[in-house]
Design a protein around this motif. Structure first.
Motif, PDB file in Angstrom:
ATOM      1  N   THR A 166      -9.452   5.094   0.582  1.00 44.21           N
ATOM      2  CA  THR A 166      -9.056   6.233   1.430  1.00 44.21           C
ATOM      3  C   THR A 166      -9.341   7.534   0.667  1.00 44.21           C
ATOM      4  O   THR A 166      -9.730   7.507  -0.492  1.00 44.21           O
ATOM      5  CB  THR A 166      -7.536   6.189   1.727  1.00 44.21           C
ATOM      6  N   ASN A 167      -9.063   8.692   1.321  1.00 42.95           N
ATOM      7  CA  ASN A 167      -9.315   9.977   0.650  1.00 42.95           C
ATOM      8  C   ASN A 167      -8.184  10.381  -0.282  1.00 42.95           C
ATOM      9  O   ASN A 167      -8.234  11.439  -0.903  1.00 42.95           O
ATOM     10  CB  ASN A 167      -9.481  11.070   1.712  1.00 42.95           C
TER      11      ASN A 167
ATOM     12  N   SER B 149      -2.342  14.969   2.361  1.00 41.34           N
ATOM     13  CA  SER B 149      -3.004  13.650   2.409  1.00 41.34           C
ATOM     14  C   SER B 149      -2.140  12.628   3.150  1.00 41.34           C
ATOM     15  O   SER B 149      -2.660  11.697   3.755  1.00 41.34           O
ATOM     16  CB  SER B 149      -3.280  13.162   0.984  1.00 41.34           C
TER      17      SER B 149
ATOM     18  N   GLN C  88       1.396   4.315  -2.872  1.00 42.70           N
ATOM     19  CA  GLN C  88       1.292   5.747  -2.568  1.00 42.70           C
ATOM     20  C   GLN C  88       2.590   6.457  -2.961  1.00 42.70           C
ATOM     21  O   GLN C  88       2.566   7.569  -3.496  1.00 42.70           O
ATOM     22  CB  GLN C  88       1.012   5.952  -1.075  1.00 42.70           C
TER      23      GLN C  88
ATOM     24  N   GLY D 199      -4.884  10.448   6.371  1.00 37.17           N
ATOM     25  CA  GLY D 199      -5.552   9.222   5.942  1.00 37.17           C
ATOM     26  C   GLY D 199      -4.857   8.493   4.805  1.00 37.17           C
ATOM     27  O   GLY D 199      -5.284   7.423   4.394  1.00 37.17           O
ATOM     28  N   GLY D 200      -3.793   9.082   4.276  1.00 39.45           N
ATOM     29  CA  GLY D 200      -3.051   8.351   3.241  1.00 39.45           C
ATOM     30  C   GLY D 200      -3.125   9.042   1.890  1.00 39.45           C
ATOM     31  O   GLY D 200      -4.143   9.642   1.538  1.00 39.45           O
TER      32      GLY D 200
ATOM     33  N   SER E  55      -9.866   2.212  -4.219  1.00 37.57           N
ATOM     34  CA  SER E  55      -9.058   3.214  -3.496  1.00 37.57           C
ATOM     35  C   SER E  55      -9.933   3.868  -2.438  1.00 37.57           C
ATOM     36  O   SER E  55     -10.387   4.997  -2.615  1.00 37.57           O
ATOM     37  CB  SER E  55      -8.512   4.268  -4.469  1.00 37.57           C
TER      38      SER E  55
ATOM     39  N   ASP F  45       0.834  -1.208   0.000  1.00 35.78           N
ATOM     40  CA  ASP F  45       0.000   0.000   0.000  1.00 35.78           C
ATOM     41  C   ASP F  45       0.869   1.259   0.000  1.00 35.78           C
ATOM     42  O   ASP F  45       0.665   2.173  -0.804  1.00 35.78           O
ATOM     43  CB  ASP F  45      -0.916  -0.028   1.239  1.00 35.78           C
TER      44      ASP F  45
END
Ligand code: HEM
Ligand SMILES: [Cu+2]
Length: 668
Positions: free
Chosen positions: A174-175, A149, A91, A153-154, A172, A87
């Motif tokens: 998360t925000n 971000s 990102q 929250g990622g 996806s 994950d």
């Protein structure tokens, strides 16, 4: 050497123009009341200060994106890496690319365009100074918004082209993707506002005699880029709105199960995405087209060809987008058309490389750090261009797509092209912008470590890609087959060590900035340069030119210093004045009236309202209302702001152009 006291400002072209009677050395100078301290930067509408702030913030993001890249390479240095989880890895490469493309290369190019375009065309500022400030603050706040971000929250994890349906909430949750979408909408407004401003500046603010085909080449390439932004940003803006509505308001634009088509996103993204790669590299092409003639002691070979090949690249660049989708099942006819179009774009690019090479041919080459970076661009970009041509051949692209071969290609063209060009510009114009020279000794280390590092990092990726290593995989495993073909260990290690060498090279630039801060003032014309920006002091006065220059030829500054005593087309240039003397002459004939726009804080207030609305879309509708209220307030404040401060507020100018002491006024 006696100073040639010419009646007009045409040193070489003796006899032309009427004498200008100098009024008192400085005349009646109408300068806005400037703020002091941090306010003189925060509320400025001066294109030079805005350019410097674009550059500093973009450089910060370069190192943020660089650290993200080093983490990626650390993860891939060994099989089954454990530094990043799957994950976090997703990102990391998404944010690495987004940061490097939207928050480093684009704004760094905007920094140069903002600072240099008015100076190169003989203007005192851009057409819309407050809009210019707005574009800067939208970029800064948009960049902070996207990166916030990480702690809210990622970050986004769908890759820099964010394909559907991977970008939708089920995949996806998360925000992160919402921060990415809304953040790029904000920076998109910055680019659009900036593009309109610089197009009007280049077309309307040119000094007398500065015909389009006398404009310095960097300004030309910057102008082409603004048109690319003008036509491509709206496309990605539509796509981002569709994605935002799909993720936040239940719309279905890309969901197969709802009868929609994920390929719509791909078409929209690459309709923007391919012109985007020229938005990234054309400014650097413009920069080295300034640097190469200066350090070859020759005019740019084939100036009109360099201008029109740049425009051609920009134009054809809108017709090749689907070469990113050769494996998406578009069908043989589309693939064939886009394959041929992609090959065609190699032609104007080749023209540029030939013109740069012929500019150096037979020249008296001076290998300054800026020149080394310029030559580095030609070599590294050509390598990237060659692998690019292999992608144009659709059958081979089907093998190469989504492997490390592609990652190698675009780093050779973007890092080898855009980034090396930007560094050439930094070393070339540093004395102009900051009035000091950077250390050439450290500069050479900076260059060579970056060149060796980039080839060690991205060179092996060609091999890893042909060996079949897919991109965007957070781990690779050992040679399971044991036949050595799929042994990815050696070249991955080389690539990771290379990224460290590259990182050290880039860090040396910061060392150079620090070490050079106490250097003595730079000479007036350190490089014996050619174009008009050098007809100002180092750094330029707040009003740029003491008098608006009259331009008679391409490379105006050069032709004020050198007279052509050659016969016919056998040019033989004899020096008739030094750069310092030519610049001093301007001061003697200073304009009687100089008017400059006044600082304003409304652009910053308006800019801050958009991220507040963005947080509102993600977290709480009340924030949308608050942001909208601030936006309305700022628009009214801006509209009702008087064009310039009252006469009585101005201090008489000090001879050397020092800052006045009083508080805020407003700008046009
Ligand atoms: C500073 C040195 C850099 C290093 C070491 C580096 C390294 C990497 C690596 C290893 C990847 C592949 C990740 C993967 O697919 O698994 C990557 C992806 C990428 N890089 Fe870089 N990079 C650097 C600079 C840049 C610059 C300057 C740009 C652009 C201006 C850039 C743009 C990209 C893009 C667009 C991707 C694709 C990300 C994706 O798949 O969504 N990189 N980089
Ligand atoms: Cu493309």
């Amino acid at each position: 050497m006696a100073i040639i006291e010419r009646p007009t400002d045409t040193p070489a072209l003796a006899g032309a123009g009427a004498a200008v009677t100098p009024s008192s050395s400085y005349g009646n100078f109408r300068r806005p009341v400037q703020a002091t301290g941090w306010k003189s930067w925060a509320f400025t509408v001066d294109h030079k200060k805005i350019g410097i702030m674009y550059g500093v913030v973009a450089m910060v993001f370069f190192f943020v994106g660089g650290i993200e890249a080093l983490l990626i390479r650390a993860q891939l240095a060994q099989p089954n890496g454990t530094i990043l989880s799957a994950d976090k890895y997703n990102q990391m490469f998404t944010m690495h690319a987004t940061t490097m493309v939207f928050l480093f290369v684009m704004p760094m190019a905007a920094a140069f365009a903002n600072y240099m375009m008015p100076l190169q065309i003989g203007a005192r500022d851009v057409a819309f100074p407050r809009l210019n400030a707005l574009s800067l603050w939208l970029f800064v706040f948009g960049g902070i918004f996207i990166n916030s971000s990480w702690i809210l929250g990622g970050a986004a994890d769908g890759g820099w082209f964010m394909y559907a349906p991977n970008s939708s909430v089920p995949f996806s949750p998360t925000n992160g993707v919402d921060f990415w979408t809304l953040g790029l909408l904000i920076t998109g407004v910055a680019s659009q506002v900036g593009a309109i401003n610089l197009i009007v500046t280049a077309l309307n603010m040119r000094a007398p005699g500065m015909k389009l085909m006398r404009m310095p080449i960097f300004t030309w390439m910057a102008l082409v880029v603004q048109f690319l932004l003008l036509f491509s940003i709206p496309v990605i803006t539509v796509a981002l709105f569709l994605l935002m509505f799909q993720r936040n308001f239940g719309a279905n634009f890309f969901s197969v199960e709802a009868g929609a088509d994920p390929l719509l996103w791909q078409h929209l993204f690459w309709l923007f995405g391919h012109p985007e790669v020229y938005i990234l590299v054309l400014p650097s092409f413009g920069i080295i087209s300034e640097v190469l003639p200066t350090f070859s002691r020759k005019p740019l070979f084939g100036y009109p060809f360099v201008v029109f090949s740049g425009a051609a690249i920009g134009f054809v660049g809108f017709g090749v987008w689907a070469h990113h989708m050769f494996a998406a099942g578009l069908g043989p006819i589309s693939v064939a058309v886009f394959s041929v179009a992609t090959m065609a774009i190699a032609v104007p690019t080749g023209v540029k490389i030939i013109n740069w090479t012929l500019t150096m041919w037979g020249g008296k080459l001076w290998f300054t750090t800026a020149m080394l970076f310029a030559i580095g661009l030609i070599v590294q970009f050509t390598i990237g261009g060659l692998s690019g041509v292999t992608h144009a051949v659709a059958p081979s692209d089907t093998q190469q797509t989504d492997t490390y071969y592609i990652v190698a290609h675009f780093h050779y063209v973007i890092f080898g092209g855009a980034v090396l060009g930007l560094f050439a510009g930094i070393y070339y114009w540093w004395p102009k912008v900051f009035g000091k020279m950077l250390s050439e000794k450290i500069g050479r280390w900076n260059f060579w470590l970056m060149i060796i590092g980039m080839n060690m990092t991205f060179g092996p990726m060609h091999i890893l890609g042909l060996q079949g290593q897919p991109r965007r995989m957070y781990i690779w495993t050992g040679d399971r087959a044991g036949d050595g073909f799929f042994d990815l260990a050696f070249w991955n290690l080389v690539a990771s060590i290379g990224s460290l060498v590259l990182g050290i090279g880039a860090f040396l630039f910061l060392v150079n900035v620090w070490v050079s801060r106490k250097n003595p003032p730079a000479p007036a014309d350190p490089w014996d340069a050619r174009s008009l920006e050098w007809l100002t002091t180092n750094p330029p006065k707040e009003h740029n030119f003491d008098r608006i220059p009259t331009v008679h030829t391409l490379d105006e500054f050069f032709h004020r210093k050198y007279e052509d005593v050659g016969e016919g087309d056998q040019h033989d240039y004899k020096q008739v004045a030094t750069g310092a003397e030519v610049i001093e002459l301007e001061e003697k004939y200073a304009d009687a009236h100089i008017h400059l726009p006044s600082p304003s804080y409304w652009p910053m207030v308006l800019a801050i309202s958009l991220p507040i609305i963005g947080y509102g879309v993600i977290f709480n509708t009340l924030l949308i209302v608050a942001g909208a209220a601030i936006a309305v307030l700022a628009l009214f404040g801006w509209a009702l702001e008087p064009p310039t401060a009252d006469e009585s507020e101005f201090d008489p100018p000090a001879p050397d152009g020092d800052q006045p002491s009083k508080e805020l006024a407003v700008s046009v």
